[in-house]
Design an enzyme around this catalytic site. Structure first.
Site, PDB file in Angstrom:
ATOM      1  N   GLU A 173       0.946  -1.248  -0.173  1.00  0.00           N
ATOM      2  CA  GLU A 173       0.082  -0.057   0.015  1.00  0.00           C
ATOM      3  C   GLU A 173       0.901   1.222   0.096  1.00  0.00           C
ATOM      4  O   GLU A 173       0.836   2.181   0.895  1.00  0.00           O
ATOM      5  CB  GLU A 173      -0.988  -0.059   1.030  1.00  0.00           C
ATOM      6  N   GLU A 297      -5.078  -8.994  -0.099  1.00  0.00           N
ATOM      7  CA  GLU A 297      -5.800  -8.499   0.925  1.00  0.00           C
ATOM      8  C   GLU A 297      -7.236  -8.111   0.559  1.00  0.00           C
ATOM      9  O   GLU A 297      -7.542  -7.237  -0.370  1.00  0.00           O
ATOM     10  CB  GLU A 297      -5.220  -7.258   1.651  1.00  0.00           C
TER      11      GLU A 297
HETATM   12  O1  AHR Z   1      -5.254  -6.077   6.931  1.00  0.00           O
HETATM   13  C1  AHR Z   1      -5.329  -4.765   7.541  1.00  0.00           C
HETATM   14  C2  AHR Z   1      -4.599  -3.557   6.861  1.00  0.00           C
HETATM   15  O2  AHR Z   1      -5.482  -3.269   5.800  1.00  0.00           O
HETATM   16  C3  AHR Z   1      -3.265  -3.672   6.309  1.00  0.00           C
HETATM   17  O3  AHR Z   1      -2.409  -3.812   7.269  1.00  0.00           O
HETATM   18  C4  AHR Z   1      -3.237  -2.806   5.132  1.00  0.00           C
HETATM   19  O4  AHR Z   1      -2.189  -3.146   4.316  1.00  0.00           O
HETATM   20  C5  AHR Z   1      -4.576  -2.611   4.562  1.00  0.00           C
HETATM   21  O5  AHR Z   1      -4.886  -1.099   4.849  1.00  0.00           O
END
Ligand code: AHR
Length: 494
Positions: A173, A297
């Protein structure tokens, strides 16, 4: 009667087993307590890893695990987590709850966890606050087998043999918590950092993953593919299913009404649009689909359970989560020509977890059961299939009533996974085959009220049962799928 057509004569893409991957971050009680309790814990463990959790993950067939973050990855300095535990640095986990991170779980412990589970390793490096040298040395430390400062250090720390790193993420990110970079800037940084992610072994190449877009940021994908496409094996995508309209009010994990159920599932379906639109941009630069879309994610994100640390992201998991899992996993299967890995967030005690723990107690969530029911798809070949669906839902939150995918394993067995998203209607299904005849069928079902969930006092409220309804009938398979349920069938063909 809904007809489901399956064409075994039209095999499509391979469903990489990594689509069933997971993610573990130094966040809340995921690593500490959830996975790692330390060698001296009264909780039964092997080299510090919880035996109950490891054995459940083996049964689920966990194929790959991402670590150490998430946002934590771009603040993680790997040298803090090696060497004698008593001299490891204690730091503050600034991103997640401001708690002390004692670094007792580091590189060697992660590799040991993956060894016990029998899964592949996905390491996420630090671009946001780390240097090129630091990243390069981490790779050397983990994977080099000759004489070198980092390989010698690994040997000194008790592991002469190099480890295997299957996947390596160059930052996380980086448009946000990983450095707030612009796409053009990160694309150049990616090119630079990845240069030094060396392949020290010839037979096992590290699969390099660039930080991809946040949800619908199509410009990010376009820029990354244009500037850095030829230097990457995969491009990540992050998308969470959040029913509420603001981060302050995401919605409760267990207390929700029908409207919120359908809002959640409609938002889960947005994943398909994301895959198609990001995929179309990738196609322009990479028509042969050499670069994988890595959805590392995904999952539901609700308000934390009342009374728990807001920085720990601990949430319960209901049949609604099971539906979100089934929608996404069927979508990943259907788009496995481009989607090469997916990692639900997160493994234990955080967000849409497959396992929850409380002290020595452990429970399996409805999401766990879905992953296990879909296991037959891992490394199988997607088959052409189609199902006539109807629209259900409320007001503007309309979704198809059913979601499905079908695959064939190497031994010829077909796996069919189907979810009925309706809350009140059962649907009769007739499965017909364009080629071949089914010889025998067996199945599993997961069903319950939309907010049914497991607790530490009642850990088996939601559990799978044999599904004996499916019958062979003149070359077809007939059954009725109950409301709010997931069914998986294993079919042997003549
Ligand atoms: O999964 C929780 C958080 O969500 C992670 O650390 C991040 O990459 C995303 O914003």
């Amino acid at each position: 009667m809904a007809k489901l057509y399956v064409n075994p004569g039209n095999p499509k893409s391979k469903i990489n087993r990594e689509l069933y991957g997971n993610f573990s971050e130094h966040l809340g009680r995921c690593i500490y307590e959830g996975l790692y309790v330390g060698e001296d814990s009264p909780i039964p463990n092997t080299n510090g890893m919880r035996n109950d959790v490891v054995s459940a993950l083996k049964e689920m067939g966990l194929p790959v695990l991402r670590w150490p973050g998430g946002c934590f990855a771009d603040e993680y300095h790997w040298m803090d987590g090696i060497g004698p535990k008593e001299s490891r640095k204690k730091i503050v986990n600034t991103h997640w709850g401001g708690v002390v991170e004692d670094n007792s779980f580091g590189t060697h412990e992660f590799m040991e966890l993956c060894r016990q589970i029998g899964c592949k390793t996905y390491i996420n490096g630090n671009v946001g606050s780390g240097t090129v040298r630091e990243m390069s040395e981490w790779v050397e430390y983990m994977t080099f087998s000759g004489v070198s400062p980092m390989a010698d250090l690994r040997t000194k720390n008790g592991h002469e043999e190099p480890y295997t790193v299957n996947y390596f993420g160059v930052g996380n990110e980086n448009w946000g918590c990983g450095g707030n970079m612009r796409a053009e800037y990160y694309a150049d940084e990616y090119r630079r950092y990845q240069t030094y992610v060396r392949n020290y072994y010839n037979d096992k190449k590290i699969y390099k993953i660039a930080c991809g877009p946040n949800s619908g940021d199509f410009n990010w994908t376009d820029t990354l593919m244009k500037v850095a496409g030829r230097y990457m094996d995969g491009l990540s995508l992050h998308y969470y299913t959040v029913p509420g309209d603001t981060w302050e009010h995401k919605g409760s994990a267990t207390e929700f009404d029908e409207k919120e159920y359908f809002v959640t599932l409609r938002k889960a379906y947005y994943m398909e649009e994301l895959i198609l639109r990001h995929g179309a941009i990738m196609d322009r630069y990479d028509p042969k689909k050499k670069v994988g879309l890595i959805i590392d994610e995904w999952g539901t994100w609700f308000d934390v359970e009342p009374g728990t640390n807001p920085g720990f992201l601990y949430q319960q998991n209901t049949m609604r989560d099971a539906m979100v899992a089934a929608i996404n996993l069927n979508l990943f299967n259907k788009h496995s020509d481009r989607v090469k890995m997916a990692n639900i967030a997160q493994l234990v005690n955080v967000l849409q977890a497959v396992i929850l723990t409380e002290g020595e107690k452990m429970l399996l969530t409805p999401t766990y059961h879905v992953f296990k029911m879909f296991r037959g798809h891992q490394d199988a070949t997607l088959l052409e299939s189609s199902l006539a669906t109807e629209e259900i839902g409320m007001e503007k939150d309309k979704i198809p009533n059913l979601t499905e995918s079908v695959s064939r394993a190497e031994d010829g067995t077909l796996t069919l996974t189907l979810a009925n998203l309706s809350l009140d209607t059962a649907y009769p299904i007739e499965t017909v085959f364009a080629e071949g005849t089914p010889e025998c069928v067996s199945g599993t079902i997961l069903t319950g009220a939309m907010n049914a969930h497991n607790t530490f006092d009642a850990p088996e409220t939601v559990r799978t049962a044999d599904f004996t309804e499916a019958v062979l009938d003149n070359g077809a398979i007939r059954f009725t799928i109950p409301a709010c349920s997931v069914v998986s069938l294993h079919i042997n063909m003549k």
